[in-house]
Design an enzyme around this catalytic site. Structure first.
Site, short mmCIF file in Angstrom:
data_model
loop_
_atom_site.label_atom_id
_atom_site.label_comp_id
_atom_site.label_asym_id
_atom_site.label_seq_id
_atom_site.Cartn_x
_atom_site.Cartn_y
_atom_site.Cartn_z
N GLY A 138 -22.76 15.06 -13.49
CA GLY A 138 -22.89 13.72 -14.08
C GLY A 138 -23.31 12.65 -13.09
N HIS A 139 -23.94 13.05 -11.99
CA HIS A 139 -24.29 12.15 -10.89
C HIS A 139 -25.15 10.97 -11.34
N ASP A 155 0.85 -1.19 0.00
CA ASP A 155 0.00 0.00 0.00
C ASP A 155 0.89 1.25 0.00
N TYR A 190 -13.59 8.25 -12.55
CA TYR A 190 -13.31 7.08 -11.69
C TYR A 190 -13.79 5.79 -12.36
N THR A 204 -16.04 -2.43 -9.86
CA THR A 204 -17.17 -1.76 -9.19
C THR A 204 -18.40 -1.82 -10.07
N ASP A 205 -19.57 -1.75 -9.45
CA ASP A 205 -20.81 -1.72 -10.25
C ASP A 205 -20.90 -0.43 -11.09
N GLU A 206 -20.09 0.59 -10.73
CA GLU A 206 -20.18 1.86 -11.47
C GLU A 206 -19.72 1.73 -12.91
N ALA A 215 -6.50 1.48 -5.32
CA ALA A 215 -7.14 2.36 -6.31
C ALA A 215 -7.36 3.73 -5.71
N ALA A 239 -14.64 5.21 -15.40
CA ALA A 239 -13.98 4.95 -16.69
C ALA A 239 -12.62 4.30 -16.45
N SER A 240 -11.90 4.75 -15.42
CA SER A 240 -10.58 4.15 -15.14
C SER A 240 -10.75 2.71 -14.67
N LYS A 241 -11.79 2.44 -13.90
CA LYS A 241 -12.03 1.06 -13.43
C LYS A 241 -12.44 0.16 -14.60
P1 NAD Z 1 -9.94 3.25 -0.25
O1 NAD Z 1 -9.84 4.54 -0.98
O2 NAD Z 1 -10.48 3.24 1.13
O3 NAD Z 1 -8.48 2.58 -0.18
C1 NAD Z 1 -7.61 2.52 -1.28
C2 NAD Z 1 -6.25 2.06 -0.79
O4 NAD Z 1 -5.38 1.97 -1.92
C3 NAD Z 1 -5.58 3.03 0.20
O5 NAD Z 1 -5.05 2.31 1.29
C4 NAD Z 1 -4.49 3.69 -0.62
O6 NAD Z 1 -3.36 4.08 0.17
C5 NAD Z 1 -4.13 2.56 -1.59
N1 NAD Z 1 -3.50 3.06 -2.83
C6 NAD Z 1 -3.94 4.07 -3.63
N2 NAD Z 1 -3.10 4.21 -4.67
C7 NAD Z 1 -2.14 3.27 -4.54
C8 NAD Z 1 -1.00 2.91 -5.30
N3 NAD Z 1 -0.68 3.58 -6.44
N4 NAD Z 1 -0.24 1.89 -4.89
C9 NAD Z 1 -0.54 1.22 -3.74
N5 NAD Z 1 -1.58 1.53 -2.97
C10 NAD Z 1 -2.39 2.54 -3.36
O7 NAD Z 1 -10.74 2.27 -1.20
P2 NAD Z 1 -11.87 1.19 -0.87
O8 NAD Z 1 -13.17 1.87 -0.73
O9 NAD Z 1 -11.38 0.30 0.20
O10 NAD Z 1 -11.91 0.39 -2.27
C11 NAD Z 1 -11.05 -0.72 -2.50
C12 NAD Z 1 -11.31 -1.27 -3.89
O11 NAD Z 1 -12.67 -1.69 -4.01
C13 NAD Z 1 -11.10 -0.25 -5.01
O12 NAD Z 1 -10.50 -0.91 -6.10
C14 NAD Z 1 -12.51 0.20 -5.37
O13 NAD Z 1 -12.58 0.62 -6.71
C15 NAD Z 1 -13.31 -1.06 -5.12
N6 NAD Z 1 -14.72 -0.87 -4.73
C16 NAD Z 1 -15.06 -0.01 -3.71
C17 NAD Z 1 -16.40 0.09 -3.32
C18 NAD Z 1 -16.82 1.00 -2.19
O14 NAD Z 1 -18.01 1.15 -1.96
N7 NAD Z 1 -15.92 1.59 -1.43
C19 NAD Z 1 -17.38 -0.65 -3.99
C20 NAD Z 1 -16.99 -1.49 -5.04
C21 NAD Z 1 -15.66 -1.59 -5.38
O1 DAU Z 2 -20.99 1.69 -6.27
C1 DAU Z 2 -19.69 1.41 -5.84
C2 DAU Z 2 -18.94 2.70 -5.64
O2 DAU Z 2 -19.51 3.33 -4.49
C3 DAU Z 2 -17.44 2.52 -5.45
O3 DAU Z 2 -16.90 1.97 -6.64
C4 DAU Z 2 -16.78 3.86 -5.14
O4 DAU Z 2 -15.40 3.67 -4.88
C5 DAU Z 2 -17.44 4.44 -3.91
O5 DAU Z 2 -16.88 5.72 -3.65
C6 DAU Z 2 -18.94 4.56 -4.10
O6 DAU Z 2 -19.28 5.58 -5.08
P1 DAU Z 2 -20.48 6.62 -4.83
O7 DAU Z 2 -20.20 7.82 -5.61
O8 DAU Z 2 -21.79 5.96 -4.99
O9 DAU Z 2 -20.28 6.85 -3.24
P2 DAU Z 2 -20.31 8.19 -2.34
O10 DAU Z 2 -20.22 7.74 -0.92
O11 DAU Z 2 -19.35 9.21 -2.80
O12 DAU Z 2 -21.77 8.74 -2.61
C7 DAU Z 2 -22.92 7.97 -2.33
C8 DAU Z 2 -24.12 8.79 -2.71
O13 DAU Z 2 -24.23 9.90 -1.81
C9 DAU Z 2 -24.05 9.39 -4.10
O14 DAU Z 2 -25.34 9.41 -4.68
C10 DAU Z 2 -23.57 10.82 -3.87
C11 DAU Z 2 -24.19 11.15 -2.52
N1 DAU Z 2 -23.42 12.09 -1.68
C12 DAU Z 2 -22.10 11.83 -1.45
C13 DAU Z 2 -21.35 12.66 -0.66
C14 DAU Z 2 -19.87 12.38 -0.41
C15 DAU Z 2 -24.04 13.18 -1.09
O15 DAU Z 2 -25.26 13.41 -1.30
N2 DAU Z 2 -23.30 14.02 -0.31
C16 DAU Z 2 -21.97 13.81 -0.06
O16 DAU Z 2 -21.34 14.62 0.65
#
Ligand code: NAD
Ligand code: DAU
Length: 337
Positions: free
Chosen positions: A276-277, A34, A151, A126-128, A84, A153-155
């Site tokens: 683009g929400h 990490d 985000y 991710t489902d996104e 990521a 698009a990169s995934k």
């Molecule tokens: P997070 O942002 O909490 O953690 C990401 C971690 O990756 C951090 O510890 C960061 O230090 C590390 N990192 C970032 N860039 C790096 C690099 N270049 N080299 C090494 N380490 C690096 O993320 P998360 O929410 O735990 O998500 C983890 C994975 O799951 C991601 O790939 C994300 O796309 C995917 N995902 C997340 C969700 C969600 O709801 N959070 C849902 C579906 C999929």
């Molecule tokens: O669906 C999986 C994805 O879920 C993961 O791949 C992403 O890494 C993760 O960040 C998450 O994306 P979202 O954009 O859905 O999550 P976020 O928590 O940023 O936002 C959830 C919803 O809440 C979204 O509709 C935007 C809204 N929101 C978010 C924030 C941060 C608000 O209304 N206010 C806020 O301050």
């Protein structure tokens, strides 16, 4: 002994995954690579950093020689790539690092996995990547990819690379596509911990737009058990959607948080929408349920109660991650919005 390289496991889901593996599977050694970006925090691994089956390495997944050295030194057989840039809002204000880590970083790991002939490469997608839904229907594994944010698009680009390495060189891979996670150790830039933190501090809760966007929430531990099943039981070359069947509007979730914390609804402030929400995500998880017998362990109500209790009991952790840089981030993202 299984020997896995888990990247990004100082972050939210990765650290929950490592804690689960070390607690429940004593035949597995984990190397945790990490970079410790703003989202990575060794405090997320408290109590497990010195576990005899865990080795932490600070480094970047874009560093090919380092990745290959780790694989050789620890006789790694599989990679699970969590690392990521993950926050959609940050990808809108600064997309470049999302391409570097999510695309180039994944490519670097794939090249190492191919060179070292690893047994399995599990990519956390991710489902996104599927885009946004209307009022009906759910994403299946066959839904065409149609990412809308930098985000996602990169995934999606990373998913294509993973499949291309399988098709071209026979790399054995799986991809998981999960919906929104919530639970312990989530960084408070994401909606649920941000709202909990603000409510605890009697600050406004910034709801984007009309607050009627829908997310399909999964408790992080349940996501982790699904990843373990994919790593250990799935056929190579299969994609699995993961979701909890918990569709909620953002206003419903925020209302529940305020109710549990005994705070007034007047703290809700509707703010300018995210550009683009995506309107609605909903996941059809039937493939992983039927093929790998995966089931979530909690309902949303149980999971959100556990999560709120954890944040209440871990306010020191919250204070640590919201000091310094976070304040600047919050002001730049929310002030005058
Ligand atoms: P997070 O942002 O909490 O953690 C990401 C971690 O990756 C951090 O510890 C960061 O230090 C590390 N990192 C970032 N860039 C790096 C690099 N270049 N080299 C090494 N380490 C690096 O993320 P998360 O929410 O735990 O998500 C983890 C994975 O799951 C991601 O790939 C994300 O796309 C995917 N995902 C997340 C969700 C969600 O709801 N959070 C849902 C579906 C999929
Ligand atoms: O669906 C999986 C994805 O879920 C993961 O791949 C992403 O890494 C993760 O960040 C998450 O994306 P979202 O954009 O859905 O999550 P976020 O928590 O940023 O936002 C959830 C919803 O809440 C979204 O509709 C935007 C809204 N929101 C978010 C924030 C941060 C608000 O209304 N206010 C806020 O301050």
């Amino acid at each position: 002994m299984r020997k896995i390289l888990v990247t990004g496991a100082a972050g939210f889901i990765g650290s929950n995954f490592v804690r689960m593996v070390l607690s429940e599977h004593d035949d597995c050694f984990v190397v945790n690579l990490d970079k410790l970006t703003y989202a990575g925090n060794l405090g997320n691994l408290a109590g497990f950093l010195d576990h005899h089956n865990h080795k932490f390495v600070k480094g970047d997944i874009c560093d090919g020689p380092l990745v290959e050295k780790i694989i050789d030194e620890h006789k790694i057989d599989s990679v699970v790539n969590f690392a990521a840039e993950t926050h959609v809002d940050r990808s809108i204000t600064g997309p470049k690092v999302f391409i570097e880590t999510n695309v180039t970083g994944t490519l670097t790991l794939l090249e190492a996995a191919r060179a070292k002939k690893l047994q399995r490469f599990v990519q956390l997608s991710t489902d996104e990547v599927y885009g946004s839904l209307g009022v009906e229907g759910k994403f299946t594994e066959q839904t065409p990819l149609s990412p809308n944010s930098p985000y996602s698009a990169s995934k999606a680009a990373a998913d294509h690379l993973v499949k291309a390495f399988g098709h071209t060189w026979g790399l054995k891979w799986n991809i998981t596509r999960c919906s929104n996670n919530y639970g312990e150790y989530q960084f408070p830039e994401k909606m649920i911990p941000l709202m909990i933190n603000n409510a605890l501090n009697d600050k406004e809760l910034p709801v984007y737009g009309d607050g009627l966007n829908v997310r399909d929430w999964v408790y992080v531990y349940d996501h982790c058990t699904a990843i373990w099943k994919v790593l250990t039981e799935a056929e190579a070359g299969e994609i699995y959607n993961i979701g909890g069947c918990n569709e909620k509007t953002n206003l419903e979730v925020v209302g529940l948080i305020l109710e549990r914390l005994g705070k007034p609804k007047s703290l809700i402030k509707h703010v300018t929408d995210r550009p683009g929400h995506d309107r609605r995500y909903a996941i059809d998880s039937s493939k992983i349920v039927e093929q790998l017998s995966w089931q979530p362990s909690v309902t949303f109500e149980e999971g959100i109660n556990k999560t709120i209790d954890w944040y209440l009991q871990n306010q020191e952790w919250l204070r640590n991650v919201t000091s310094g840089e976070y304040k600047k981030y919050y002001d730049s993202m929310y002030s005058g919005r």
